[in-house]
Design an enzyme around this catalytic site. Structure first.
Site, PDB file in Angstrom:
ATOM      1  N   HIS A 153      45.137 -66.912  50.545  1.00  0.00           N
ATOM      2  CA  HIS A 153      44.425 -67.249  50.055  1.00  0.00           C
ATOM      3  C   HIS A 153      43.227 -67.875  51.303  1.00  0.00           C
ATOM      4  O   HIS A 153      43.175 -69.483  50.807  1.00  0.00           O
ATOM      5  CB  HIS A 153      44.791 -68.253  48.456  1.00  0.00           C
ATOM      6  CG  HIS A 153      43.448 -68.772  47.743  1.00  0.00           C
ATOM      7  ND1 HIS A 153      43.211 -68.869  46.263  1.00  0.00           N
ATOM      8  CD2 HIS A 153      42.015 -68.965  47.543  1.00  0.00           C
ATOM      9  CE1 HIS A 153      42.431 -69.053  45.890  1.00  0.00           C
ATOM     10  NE2 HIS A 153      41.652 -68.771  46.727  1.00  0.00           N
ATOM     11  N   GLU A 188      50.566 -68.538  42.768  1.00  0.00           N
ATOM     12  CA  GLU A 188      49.996 -69.046  44.336  1.00  0.00           C
ATOM     13  C   GLU A 188      51.704 -70.263  45.019  1.00  0.00           C
ATOM     14  O   GLU A 188      51.037 -70.783  44.762  1.00  0.00           O
ATOM     15  CB  GLU A 188      49.121 -68.796  45.013  1.00  0.00           C
ATOM     16  CG  GLU A 188      48.584 -67.845  44.991  1.00  0.00           C
ATOM     17  CD  GLU A 188      46.412 -68.039  45.207  1.00  0.00           C
ATOM     18  OE1 GLU A 188      47.106 -69.564  45.777  1.00  0.00           O
ATOM     19  OE2 GLU A 188      46.445 -67.427  45.652  1.00  0.00           O
TER      20      GLU A 188
HETATM   21  P1  NAI Z   1      29.786 -66.184  41.196  1.00  0.00           P
HETATM   22  O1  NAI Z   1      29.478 -67.367  40.487  1.00  0.00           O
HETATM   23  O2  NAI Z   1      28.016 -66.784  42.067  1.00  0.00           O
HETATM   24  O3  NAI Z   1      28.969 -64.517  41.143  1.00  0.00           O
HETATM   25  C1  NAI Z   1      30.220 -64.012  39.944  1.00  0.00           C
HETATM   26  C2  NAI Z   1      29.520 -62.999  39.805  1.00  0.00           C
HETATM   27  O4  NAI Z   1      30.800 -61.725  38.939  1.00  0.00           O
HETATM   28  C3  NAI Z   1      28.236 -62.918  38.814  1.00  0.00           C
HETATM   29  O5  NAI Z   1      27.572 -62.296  39.108  1.00  0.00           O
HETATM   30  C4  NAI Z   1      29.034 -62.510  37.323  1.00  0.00           C
HETATM   31  O6  NAI Z   1      27.689 -62.191  36.679  1.00  0.00           O
HETATM   32  C5  NAI Z   1      29.984 -61.143  37.779  1.00  0.00           C
HETATM   33  N1  NAI Z   1      30.847 -61.240  36.746  1.00  0.00           N
HETATM   34  C6  NAI Z   1      31.444 -61.937  35.828  1.00  0.00           C
HETATM   35  N2  NAI Z   1      32.483 -61.649  35.173  1.00  0.00           N
HETATM   36  C7  NAI Z   1      32.427 -59.905  35.386  1.00  0.00           C
HETATM   37  C8  NAI Z   1      32.768 -59.034  35.245  1.00  0.00           C
HETATM   38  N3  NAI Z   1      34.120 -58.301  34.372  1.00  0.00           N
HETATM   39  N4  NAI Z   1      32.720 -57.261  35.410  1.00  0.00           N
HETATM   40  C9  NAI Z   1      31.555 -57.561  36.539  1.00  0.00           C
HETATM   41  N5  NAI Z   1      31.128 -58.541  36.731  1.00  0.00           N
HETATM   42  C10 NAI Z   1      31.578 -60.320  36.545  1.00  0.00           C
HETATM   43  O7  NAI Z   1      30.967 -66.313  42.140  1.00  0.00           O
HETATM   44  P2  NAI Z   1      30.889 -66.558  44.167  1.00  0.00           P
HETATM   45  O8  NAI Z   1      30.766 -67.631  44.356  1.00  0.00           O
HETATM   46  O9  NAI Z   1      30.498 -65.269  44.622  1.00  0.00           O
HETATM   47  O10 NAI Z   1      32.749 -66.605  43.568  1.00  0.00           O
HETATM   48  C11 NAI Z   1      32.916 -65.293  43.548  1.00  0.00           C
HETATM   49  C12 NAI Z   1      34.862 -65.171  43.610  1.00  0.00           C
HETATM   50  O11 NAI Z   1      35.591 -65.454  44.557  1.00  0.00           O
HETATM   51  C13 NAI Z   1      34.620 -66.077  42.242  1.00  0.00           C
HETATM   52  O12 NAI Z   1      35.972 -66.094  41.712  1.00  0.00           O
HETATM   53  C14 NAI Z   1      35.259 -67.658  43.715  1.00  0.00           C
HETATM   54  O13 NAI Z   1      36.711 -68.224  42.956  1.00  0.00           O
HETATM   55  C15 NAI Z   1      35.895 -66.219  44.268  1.00  0.00           C
HETATM   56  N6  NAI Z   1      36.598 -67.369  45.429  1.00  0.00           N
HETATM   57  C16 NAI Z   1      38.059 -67.158  46.526  1.00  0.00           C
HETATM   58  C17 NAI Z   1      37.626 -67.723  47.741  1.00  0.00           C
HETATM   59  C18 NAI Z   1      38.377 -66.971  48.463  1.00  0.00           C
HETATM   60  O14 NAI Z   1      39.170 -68.194  49.643  1.00  0.00           O
HETATM   61  N7  NAI Z   1      39.278 -65.963  48.233  1.00  0.00           N
HETATM   62  C19 NAI Z   1      36.645 -68.044  48.326  1.00  0.00           C
HETATM   63  C20 NAI Z   1      35.375 -68.154  47.377  1.00  0.00           C
HETATM   64  C21 NAI Z   1      35.729 -68.092  46.204  1.00  0.00           C
END
Ligand code: NAI
Length: 626
Positions: free
Chosen positions: A509, A486
């Site tokens: 993003h 990015e």
């Molecule tokens: P979180 O940590 O609460 O949830 C992530 C989940 O993914 C967990 O339950 C974990 O067990 C699961 N997980 C990890 N690897 C996995 C796999 N290979 N297969 C299946 N499940 C798997 O994170 P949250 O807060 O829900 O955020 C999710 C994603 O969104 C993160 O990568 C974060 O960086 C991204 N994000 C993006 C934003 C944007 O502006 N686009 C803003 C906020 C978050």
């Protein structure tokens, strides 16, 4: 030595937050013009621009105040006690013998406030009101020196106090006591009002009574005056955070952009709390240059920009805002699912090109469609609930055991989810093993005509493989918010083959970028930092053992951060036993290389106990809270 200091306290805008005469004008329902004139005269007198006697006479003439209102005025003033004096009630009460209130305000309303603070009514030196036959104030007793110019100096001189005298006040007449030579210290008190002419001549500026007590070597209500805690907030952190630290009385500095390593090392020398967003790189070198840093707030989600290990080694706690933008991401994902299933991206492009293509062909509602969520964490779970409320059938796949919300169905494999979903949305975290978890094989497994969304991390989806499935028309559409590479700054060019396809939504993003999320980040992270300063609580810390603590009551709290090695708790308790300290509560938690011990003890202990604990080997940080 501090027991030799006598304190001379002003009343208006010092012991109380207001000016008595201005409050009186409000209660007497004076007209707006008279009130404004009273306010102006007060300012002129307080800043030394009008002789005191004249200012008093003119204001009393403007004030049409009946004596029956005096009890009400006294009651209102008691509600206006300045917070740092209220906080130090015990100090005031137990040192009342060396505290005098010297004021040009009126004894009848000052005394109840003074007594409420535990001070002595006999130590109130104030004017006495006189009344006309109808009971209206018509002046003050002119034989009282406090009704004259420079009266305060005369009163203090006449007290004949031994030892050092410290004057605390916001006005010129307070400064005059010091100038006359009868007092050795003058603190310009700025908690309620800042009067520039007084500040300019003041020996010391005191934003709170805590600061004065600390400066005079007294044991006040707070172990450390908050105004001495410097908070440095970089990268335009939300005003909500600035306000939160200011409410606490901290000294806050803000910088619009980020700072480089050299600038940071200079600015951090005396900083206790640092707030950054994603652009500031907090390296080990920078951290090593700090002396007072207690905690870092990452006012964002990620903490890759911070050397967490170095923070740990130095006992610096780090906090972030993992949930503040969850809802924002979910709303965008939902909107995109709807837009993709309706074929809106193609329609928008056609309209921009002047083509009118009104048709319902392959435009679907989302109701009754199957949404597959990969990663059922904060975002995945909230998406599940909201998508269900739109009538979608939700299934999810997570590597961790997660409780299904609502009617959501758990899939036992990624394949099962891909095989059955009309929309697939990825919300896994950024762990390294997730790189390329959605590649050619996975996209080929998705149902023909399905849509795909990635608003998680750029490296989890192979966008070349996605491109092929979209170009061939096997997949219906895609929304991508995160990319393997990015641009680092706005304005930098961005190029990607997906831009050529009509059925995709590309966003820079911004999944979590909303006004509400920014505001919540400001509120959430500053809240964690304030809790940490005030109680030692480390709830939601990124690197510290998590302890959720209530404020200590009738106790002093010893906060000890150490390298996580055996025997340290025993050493702390040995020191406590050696000094006969009475433990009221103790909590220990460790995480990685950090050990965190909180001990609440009875207030009677010697300062050498603190020194002994501070010198226990492997101590990283030690502070006392009360
Ligand atoms: P979180 O940590 O609460 O949830 C992530 C989940 O993914 C967990 O339950 C974990 O067990 C699961 N997980 C990890 N690897 C996995 C796999 N290979 N297969 C299946 N499940 C798997 O994170 P949250 O807060 O829900 O955020 C999710 C994603 O969104 C993160 O990568 C974060 O960086 C991204 N994000 C993006 C934003 C944007 O502006 N686009 C803003 C906020 C978050």
């Amino acid at each position: 030595m501090s027991a030799d200091i006598h304190y001379i306290l002003d009343f208006d805008s010092t012991l109380v937050r207001v000016e008595t005469l201005e409050l009186a004008a409000e209660l007497a329902a004076c007209d707006a013009d008279s009130r404004e004139r009273i306010r102006n005269i007060t300012s002129q007198a307080m800043e030394g621009r009008m002789k005191f006697r004249r200012a008093l006479t003119e204001r009393l003439r403007l004030l049409h105040f009946h004596r029956d209102l005096l009890p009400q005025l006294a009651a209102r003033l008691q509600l206006e006690i300045t917070p740092s004096f209220a906080r130090n009630h015990s100090f005031l009460a137990s040192n009342a013998g060396r505290i005098h209130v010297v004021t040009s305000s009126f004894r009848t309303v000052v005394t109840p406030v003074v007594e409420r603070l535990g001070l002595s009514a006999g130590h109130v030196h104030a004017n006495s009101l006189t009344f006309d036959d109808a009971g209206y104030i018509n002046g003050v007793d002119l034989s009282n020196p406090l009704s004259t110019d420079d009266g305060k100096s005369k009163v203090v001189a006449a007290l004949g106090l031994p030892g050092e005298i410290a004057v605390v006040g916001d006005g010129w007449s307070d400064y005059e006591i010091f100038r006359s030579g009868v007092a050795q210290r003058f603190y310009a008190f700025t908690e309620n009002v800042r009067r520039k002419p007084v500040i300019d001549v003041a020996q010391k500026i005191a934003p709170s009574f805590d600061e004065i007590l600390h400066d005079c070597g007294e044991r006040g209500a707070l172990s450390y005056p908050k105004n001495r805690l410097k908070v440095l907030l970089l990268e335009n952190i939300h005003a909500e955070a600035v306000a939160a630290f200011e409410r606490e009385g901290c000294s806050v500095e803000t910088v619009a952009g980020s700072l480089d390593e050299t600038q940071l090392t200079q600015r951090l020398a005396d900083t206790a709390i640092l707030g950054i967003r994603s652009k500031t790189q907090l390296t080990e070198r920078v951290l090593r240059s700090t002396k007072r840093l207690l905690a870092v707030g990452a006012f964002c989600i990620g903490t890759n920009q911070i050397d967490l290990e170095a923070c740990g080694k130095m006992g610096v706690a780090v906090f972030n805002a993992p949930f503040s933008n969850t809802r924002s991401v979910v709303e965008l994902a939902l909107a995109e699912i709807i837009l993709l299933m309706r074929g809106i991206p193609e329609k928008l492009r056609l309209m921009d090109a002047g083509v009118w293509d009104k048709s319902a062909k392959s435009a679907s509602e989302v109701r009754g469609k199957r949404l597959g969520i990969i990663g059922y964490g904060n975002i995945g779970m909230q998406l599940s609930v909201l998508a269900e409320s739109l009538g979608m059938e939700v299934s999810y796949y997570d590597i961790a055991e997660k409780l299904a919300l609502g009617r959501a169905r758990k899939c036992t494999s990624l394949e099962e989810l891909l095989d059955n979903s009309d929309a697939v949305s990825v919300h896994v975290d950024g762990r390294r093993e997730n790189a390329g978890m959605l590649g050619a094989r996975e996209f080929a497994r998705m149902k023909p005509g399905a849509v795909f969304l990635n608003l998680s991390r750029g490296h989890v989806a192979d966008l070349d493989a996605l491109y092929q499935q979209l170009e061939s028309g096997r997949l219906r559409g895609a929304a991508v918010d995160v990319f393997p590479r990015e641009p680092r700054a706005n304005g930098e060019a961005f190029e990607h083959p997906l831009q050529r396809l009509p059925n995709v939504l590309l966003t820079p993003h911004i999944g979590g970028s909303t006004i509400e999320a920014q505001q919540d980040i400001g509120r959430f992270v500053s809240g964690r930092l304030v809790d940490f300063i005030n109680t030692g609580s480390t709830e939601n810390s990124v690197n510290f053992p998590e302890l959720r603590l209530a404020p200590q009551v009738d106790a002093h709290r010893l906060i000890h951060v150490h390298e996580n090695l055996p025997g340290i708790l025993a050493s702390i308790n040995q020191a406590l036993a050696d000094h006969g300290a009475n433990i009221l509560g103790q909590y220990l938690k460790t995480r990685g290389n950090i050990g965190y011990v909180i001990t609440d003890i009875n207030r009677d202990y010697s300062d050498s106990l603190l020194e002994d604990i501070r010198h226990i080997p492997h101590t990283l940080r030690f502070r006392v809270l009360y």
